[in-house]
Scaffold this motif. Structure first.
Motif, PDB file in Angstrom:
ATOM      1  N   PRO A  55      10.083   0.023   1.969  1.00 15.82           N
ATOM      2  CA  PRO A  55       9.579   0.920   0.979  1.00 15.82           C
ATOM      3  C   PRO A  55       7.933   0.580   0.671  1.00 15.82           C
ATOM      4  O   PRO A  55       7.141   1.580   0.283  1.00 15.82           O
ATOM      5  CB  PRO A  55      10.396   0.478  -0.096  1.00 15.82           C
ATOM      6  N   GLU A  56       7.690  -0.813   0.729  1.00 20.99           N
ATOM      7  CA  GLU A  56       6.135  -1.229   0.343  1.00 20.99           C
ATOM      8  C   GLU A  56       5.248  -0.495   1.385  1.00 20.99           C
ATOM      9  O   GLU A  56       4.207   0.034   1.026  1.00 20.99           O
ATOM     10  CB  GLU A  56       6.250  -2.599   0.421  1.00 20.99           C
ATOM     11  N   VAL A  57       5.587  -0.379   2.694  1.00 17.17           N
ATOM     12  CA  VAL A  57       4.452   0.244   3.661  1.00 17.17           C
ATOM     13  C   VAL A  57       4.661   1.718   3.419  1.00 17.17           C
ATOM     14  O   VAL A  57       3.470   2.325   3.579  1.00 17.17           O
ATOM     15  CB  VAL A  57       4.889  -0.413   4.962  1.00 17.17           C
ATOM     16  N   CYS A  58       5.718   2.187   3.145  1.00 15.09           N
ATOM     17  CA  CYS A  58       5.948   3.863   2.852  1.00 15.09           C
ATOM     18  C   CYS A  58       4.893   4.143   1.662  1.00 15.09           C
ATOM     19  O   CYS A  58       4.170   4.995   1.632  1.00 15.09           O
ATOM     20  CB  CYS A  58       7.444   3.866   2.684  1.00 15.09           C
ATOM     21  N   GLU A  59       5.089   3.266   0.751  1.00 12.15           N
ATOM     22  CA  GLU A  59       4.058   3.493  -0.658  1.00 12.15           C
ATOM     23  C   GLU A  59       2.680   3.448  -0.115  1.00 12.15           C
ATOM     24  O   GLU A  59       1.854   4.250  -0.660  1.00 12.15           O
ATOM     25  CB  GLU A  59       4.468   2.501  -1.553  1.00 12.15           C
ATOM     26  N   GLN A  60       2.423   2.482   0.626  1.00 11.55           N
ATOM     27  CA  GLN A  60       0.993   2.259   1.066  1.00 11.55           C
ATOM     28  C   GLN A  60       0.515   3.458   1.912  1.00 11.55           C
ATOM     29  O   GLN A  60      -0.815   3.926   1.572  1.00 11.55           O
ATOM     30  CB  GLN A  60       0.807   1.014   1.973  1.00 11.55           C
ATOM     31  N   LEU A  61       1.468   3.899   2.774  1.00 15.02           N
ATOM     32  CA  LEU A  61       1.064   5.076   3.537  1.00 15.02           C
ATOM     33  C   LEU A  61       0.919   6.373   2.760  1.00 15.02           C
ATOM     34  O   LEU A  61       0.032   7.177   3.315  1.00 15.02           O
ATOM     35  CB  LEU A  61       2.178   5.221   4.704  1.00 15.02           C
ATOM     36  N   ILE A  62       1.739   6.688   1.724  1.00 17.59           N
ATOM     37  CA  ILE A  62       1.447   7.672   0.870  1.00 17.59           C
ATOM     38  C   ILE A  62       0.161   7.712   0.575  1.00 17.59           C
ATOM     39  O   ILE A  62      -0.750   8.683   0.061  1.00 17.59           O
ATOM     40  CB  ILE A  62       2.677   7.996  -0.119  1.00 17.59           C
ATOM     41  N   GLN A  63      -0.380   6.297  -0.277  1.00 15.64           N
ATOM     42  CA  GLN A  63      -1.535   6.172  -0.736  1.00 15.64           C
ATOM     43  C   GLN A  63      -2.672   6.597   0.086  1.00 15.64           C
ATOM     44  O   GLN A  63      -3.543   7.060  -0.076  1.00 15.64           O
ATOM     45  CB  GLN A  63      -1.680   4.838  -1.262  1.00 15.64           C
TER      46      GLN A  63
END
Length: 332
Positions: A55-63
């Motif tokens: 979830p953390e990397v997913c949020e970074q990629l969305i950013q």
């Protein structure tokens, strides 16, 4: 392997420094989970693999997707990208940001429990579907991908056609061909001429199954992952690399996918391409620092790479007409 020392270093084939163009493509490998375990898979994905996006990397990629307007394409791959965490959130974020979204689908995932909504989801979000169909003949597909995969792939393509894929201008359906792995040096080959094979695919699939699609991409087998393991067991690894080197085509260099792409793994590490990702050859900054998604966000720029990292398997992308995630690079 020490045997590869007999090869000409790929870097020495280049007439100038091998640098990035402006980054336009963000390719994300969401993880190694897949419902298939294909014999040629360079990712070595399969049903028993558990690695996937957090979830953390997913949020970074969305950013990243929201921050950098120069990203035109978000290219989602795996494993089966649809099976791994973050697939739908990344699709939705990219579409809101008006990016083209490519999903690299094995097609038969639609028939697994919990994934029957995918064709409709694809159409609703106007995803560009790039689907693996390594041959138009059932025996060849089943040998590479597993018994029954060809028939299931045909049903999946018909399902996509029913959603409008291959027919409506905003619903693009492309297929991917790659050769069978060679059994001897005499059987080494490059993909056939892309345009002619596309016409053969179209005629056969239309006549026998009523299937239509947009384009065919021909892709060479690179000696990475399961393909490399197979070639090593057959004692064909170095001869195959030498075959690729002998067919090096300098005209492909400016069109290579690594020139304008960043490849991201499920941990948030950055590579020049998916093959470098699988071989753990990370992209580096001008100062030699390994790149991550965090680095990009902190720097506020995608243009941190000076030299593209190369290896002997790069000959696979530059042999003959060239090979990339978008098929051949130059005409024969």
């Amino acid at each position: 392997m020490t045997e590869t020392l007999s090869l000409t270093p790929f870097q020495s084939k280049l007439c100038s420094s091998f640098t990035k163009s402006k980054v336009k493509v963000l390719q994300i490998n969401l993880g190694r989970r897949c419902n298939l375990a294909c014999t040629h898979c360079h990712v070595e994905a399969g049903p028993k693999r558990t690695e996937e996006l957090s979830p953390e990397v997913c949020e970074q990629l969305i950013q990243v997707i929201q921050t950098f307007p120069e990203i035109e394409i978000v290219d989602l791959t795996g494993g089966a990208p649809e099976m791994n965490y973050g697939f739908k959130p990344l699709v939705q974020a990219a579409r809101i940001a008006r990016k083209e979204v490519i999903v690299r689908s094995n097609l038969v995932i639609y028939f697994e429990p919990g994934f029957a909504d995918l064709p409709e989801f694809f159409a609703q979000n106007q995803l560009h579907v790039v689907a693996s169909l390594p041959c138009y003949l059932s025996d060849n597909v089943d040998k590479m991908r597993g018994y029954g995969v060809f028939d299931a792939s045909i049903r999946a393509l018909q399902w996509l056609n029913q959603q409008g894929y291959g027919k409506e201008p905003n619903l693009i359906l492309d297929l991917v061909f790659n050769p069978q792995l060679p059994i001897s040096e005499e059987k080494f080959s490059l993909p056939p001429e892309q345009g002619k094979l596309e016409q053969t695919y179209k005629m056969f699939l239309q006549e026998h199954f009523g299937i239509v699609f947009n384009h065919l991409f021909t892709i060479a087998n690179l000696p990475v992952g399961r393909s490399a393991g197979y070639l090593q067991r057959q004692k064909l690894y170095v001869p195959y690399l030498k075959f690729l080197e002998d067919n090096f085509n300098a005209n492909t260099i400016e069109h290579l996918m690594c020139r304008n792409e960043l490849s991201v793994d499920y941990l948030g590490n950055i590579y020049d391409c998916d093959f470098n990702q699988m071989m753990n050859l990370p992209a580096k900054t001008r100062n030699g620092e390994v790149l991550t998604v965090t680095t990009l966000l902190e720097a506020g720029t995608l243009d941190l790479i000076d030299e593209i990292q190369t290896a002997p398997y790069c000959y696979g992308c530059t042999a003959g007409s060239g090979s990339s995630c978008g098929g051949a690079l130059v005409e024969d």
